[in-house]
Scaffold this motif. Structure first.
Motif, short mmCIF file in Angstrom:
data_model
loop_
_atom_site.label_atom_id
_atom_site.label_comp_id
_atom_site.label_asym_id
_atom_site.label_seq_id
_atom_site.Cartn_x
_atom_site.Cartn_y
_atom_site.Cartn_z
N ASP A 57 12.65 33.72 19.47
CA ASP A 57 13.25 32.45 19.04
C ASP A 57 14.69 32.64 18.60
OD1 ASP A 57 10.90 31.12 19.56
OD2 ASP A 57 10.18 31.21 17.47
N LYS A 60 16.81 33.11 21.65
CA LYS A 60 17.04 31.84 22.35
C LYS A 60 18.11 31.01 21.65
CE LYS A 60 12.53 31.27 24.55
NZ LYS A 60 11.29 30.50 24.59
N LYS A 63 21.40 32.62 22.38
CA LYS A 63 21.80 32.34 23.76
C LYS A 63 22.36 30.94 23.88
CE LYS A 63 19.79 31.54 28.24
NZ LYS A 63 18.58 30.98 28.78
N ASP A 64 21.71 29.97 23.24
CA ASP A 64 22.20 28.59 23.28
C ASP A 64 23.59 28.47 22.67
OD1 ASP A 64 19.88 27.81 24.54
OD2 ASP A 64 18.90 27.12 22.69
#
Length: 154
Positions: A57, A60, A63-64
């Motif tokens: 999580d 992620k 990365k966003d």
């Protein structure tokens, strides 16, 4: 896990010895030990899975944020490039000088640099190499031996 003191362990062992009997006690203890080991492995697997999912999580989210930052940078670069191109075309159109347009259209002709790549250009002069004994020509091992072989005097 379970906080059991030495006195409680002794009490449990005595009750187990009385209830189960001395013949079956080692087998029961072995079974209990294997079950405790399996339970500990299961708990550690669950903890590892939870940690992996939390890290996933976080990755992620990271990365966003990186993708959003890259998009923002790309958009700003694109807008600044388009503004520069617009300013450049305005500057060229505003200047009615035909020489600038002709100079932009002129293609320079190729001129040979005049270098001879086969010719070696050394930085050390030849007289210095000759005086210090630096080899400038390739010579085989047999030729070198023949050159420095002592001469027989008759």
């Amino acid at each position: 896990m379970i906080d059991i003191g030495l006195s409680k362990m002794a009490l449990i062992g005595a009750v187990a010895l009385i209830v189960i009997g001395p013949e079956k006690l080692p087998r029961v203890a072995r079974t209990v030990g294997t079950l405790l080991g399996k339970a500990q492995r299961y708990v550690s697997d669950v903890k590892a899975e939870v940690n992996r999912s939390m890290e996933l999580d976080e990755l992620k989210k990271m990365k966003d944020t990186v993708e959003n930052a890259a998009r923002d940078v790309h958009n700003t670069i694109q807008t600044s490039a388009s503004e520069f191109e617009k300013d450049w075309t305005d500057a060229i159109d505003s200047s009615n000088n035909a020489d600038l347009r002709e100079q932009a259209a002129v293609v320079l002709a190729y001129k040979h640099p005049g270098k001879n790549w086969r010719l070696k250009r050394g930085a050390v002069p030849q007289w210095y190499k000759a005086r210090s004994g630096v080899r400038t020509k390739a010579q085989s091992g047999a030729a070198r031996v023949a050159r420095y072989r002592p001469q027989k005097f008759h």
